[in-house]
Design a protein around this motif. Structure first.
Motif, PDB file in Angstrom:
ATOM      1  N   ASN A 102     -78.115 -92.547 -80.440  1.00  0.00           N
ATOM      2  CA  ASN A 102     -79.038 -92.858 -79.339  1.00  0.00           C
ATOM      3  C   ASN A 102     -78.431 -93.900 -78.403  1.00  0.00           C
ATOM      4  O   ASN A 102     -78.561 -95.099 -78.627  1.00  0.00           O
ATOM      5  CB  ASN A 102     -80.373 -93.374 -79.887  1.00  0.00           C
ATOM      6  N   ASN A 190     -83.616 -95.316 -88.101  1.00  0.00           N
ATOM      7  CA  ASN A 190     -85.005 -94.982 -87.768  1.00  0.00           C
ATOM      8  C   ASN A 190     -86.015 -95.528 -88.780  1.00  0.00           C
ATOM      9  O   ASN A 190     -87.012 -94.869 -89.098  1.00  0.00           O
ATOM     10  CB  ASN A 190     -85.168 -93.458 -87.637  1.00  0.00           C
ATOM     11  N   GLY A 193     -89.436 -95.633 -87.137  1.00  0.00           N
ATOM     12  CA  GLY A 193     -90.204 -94.403 -87.199  1.00  0.00           C
ATOM     13  C   GLY A 193     -90.846 -94.213 -88.561  1.00  0.00           C
ATOM     14  O   GLY A 193     -91.993 -93.735 -88.671  1.00  0.00           O
ATOM     15  N   HIS A 261     -82.140 -90.854 -86.894  1.00  0.00           N
ATOM     16  CA  HIS A 261     -82.016 -90.119 -85.636  1.00  0.00           C
ATOM     17  C   HIS A 261     -80.850 -89.131 -85.699  1.00  0.00           C
ATOM     18  O   HIS A 261     -80.872 -88.100 -85.022  1.00  0.00           O
ATOM     19  CB  HIS A 261     -81.837 -91.084 -84.473  1.00  0.00           C
ATOM     20  N   SER A 282     -84.050 -86.239 -91.993  1.00  0.00           N
ATOM     21  CA  SER A 282     -84.166 -85.844 -90.592  1.00  0.00           C
ATOM     22  C   SER A 282     -83.660 -84.426 -90.363  1.00  0.00           C
ATOM     23  O   SER A 282     -82.707 -83.970 -90.997  1.00  0.00           O
ATOM     24  CB  SER A 282     -83.380 -86.827 -89.731  1.00  0.00           C
ATOM     25  N   ASP A 303     -88.282 -88.025 -84.356  1.00  0.00           N
ATOM     26  CA  ASP A 303     -89.023 -88.604 -83.236  1.00  0.00           C
ATOM     27  C   ASP A 303     -90.526 -88.371 -83.351  1.00  0.00           C
ATOM     28  O   ASP A 303     -91.272 -88.672 -82.419  1.00  0.00           O
ATOM     29  CB  ASP A 303     -88.512 -88.019 -81.920  1.00  0.00           C
ATOM     30  N   ASP A 304     -90.978 -87.851 -84.490  1.00  0.00           N
ATOM     31  CA  ASP A 304     -92.390 -87.541 -84.676  1.00  0.00           C
ATOM     32  C   ASP A 304     -92.913 -88.228 -85.934  1.00  0.00           C
ATOM     33  O   ASP A 304     -92.888 -87.639 -87.029  1.00  0.00           O
ATOM     34  CB  ASP A 304     -92.576 -86.027 -84.780  1.00  0.00           C
TER      35      ASP A 304
END
Length: 354
Positions: A102, A190, A193, A261, A282, A303-304
């Motif tokens: 990212n 992440n 997240g 990610h 992931s 991302d969810d």
């Protein structure tokens, strides 16, 4: 066979790519090969670019049959390889491409250009997954190569793989639903997240995050996020742990979760499955080569956060749902490659080049 290996910093037992490189060196030496490790300084990306001059000075006089390079070192080697002896094959060990992380658009474009130029300068590749090979194929010819998956059997002295009885007893035990994440504390992993997803889970859960802090600002943001979400008392950051301590954390947990990610494969997930832990991983990267969704773990969109909530909530309500997942995770580990097999596959590939 005389082998050189270029890495950043010391070659130690850190997780991920360093673990892969370390096990590879051990395997080559056990097979009778002479391995010389060349350590380049660990610095910010822009400073690594300046190290091409000193790196060339160190490598041009190296007398080896084959030169291995951890692809992580690409900014320090991009201008070096074209100037090395053509008679010595240069092989890149690719864990994942930095340009897939990212970054903002400008930084991603710049790093992609540097990384692509580096990848086109080598003579062969060692990939940790088929997915990683595909990412290289998008920018250059990915051959000659070998795909050698990371193994997870370093905890064999700590009781892995666990048996059915231990798995069933853990599921039936009292206390909170225990989730463990293992990896360096950096944005790519992440953990934010994961915190957001778990914060929406109703029930008694605890999260233990094991790993070295490599981004202090990100680590502090995680603590602030936990406070904002009202879950500070449920989250423990342990820092790095010894193998024995990490094995104890895995043995007492119910679920491994690291929805990065991007992850080239996921050594920590393999290791956790040896303890009978379903792995929540992931969909970005190669983890789906290890984890089958809702069979031995969960493959989620990083991302969810709601996907994490949806996976964990039923398990937190009814732990008996863990039993088939945990048994399948352990069985997947049993059928997975060992470090001896991984290093033998790489060694055969190198001998073929030499």
């Amino acid at each position: 066979m005389q082998v050189g290996l270029v890495v950043y910093g010391p070659l130690d037992d850190r997780s991920g790519g360093y673990r892969y490189d370390l096990e590879l060196v051990r395997g080559l030496r056990a097979a009778g090969d002479d391995v010389t490790v060349i350590s380049l300084p660990e610095r910010p990306y822009r400073h690594r670019l300046r190290d091409n001059v000193t790196a060339h000075a160190r490598l041009r006089s190296l007398d080896v049959d084959v030169l291995l390079q951890d692809e992580l070192c690409h900014p320090s080697l991009v201008a070096v390889n074209p100037r090395l002896d053509d008679d010595t094959p240069v092989v890149s060990i690719v864990h994942h491409l930095n340009s897939l992380e990212n970054h903002n658009a400008w930084r991603r474009s710049f790093r992609r250009a540097v990384e692509t130029r580096y990848l086109r300068s080598v003579d062969g590749f060692v990939y940790n997954s088929e997915t990683t090979k595909e990412t290289v194929a998008a920018v250059t010819d990915p051959e000659p190569s070998v795909v050698a998956h990371p193994a997870g059997d370093r905890f064999s002295d700590h009781g892995t793989p666990v048996d059915d009885e231990e798995i069933r007893a853990r599921v039936a035990g009292e206390g909170p639903f225990r989730v463990v994440a293992v990896g360096n504390i950096e944005p790519r992993k992440n953990i934010d997240g994961l915190l957001r997803g778990l914060s929406r889970v109703r029930g008694n859960w605890q999260l233990t995050v094991v790993g070295a802090v490599v981004d202090a600002a990100y680590a502090e943001s995680l603590r602030q996020l936990a406070a904002e979400l009202g879950v500070t008392s449920r989250v423990t950051f342990t820092g790095r742990r010894s193998d024995a301590e990490l094995a104890a954390s895995l043995r007492e947990s119910h679920l491994f979760a690291l929805p990065s990610h991007y992850e080239g494969f996921g050594i920590a997930a393999v290791e956790a499955m040896g303890f009978g832990l379903p792995a929540l991983v992931s969909s970005a990267g190669g983890a789906s080569e290890l984890v089958t969704h809702r069979e031995n773990g969960f493959v989620v969109d990083p991302d969810d956060p709601s996907a994490i909530t949806d996976a964990v909530s039923p398990l937190c309500r009814d732990r008996q749902l863990l039993v088939p997942l945990s048994l399948a995770a352990r069985d997947r580990f049993v059928g997975h490659t060992t470090w001896d097999e991984t290093t033998e596959a790489v060694r055969e590939f190198l001998l073929g080049l030499v």
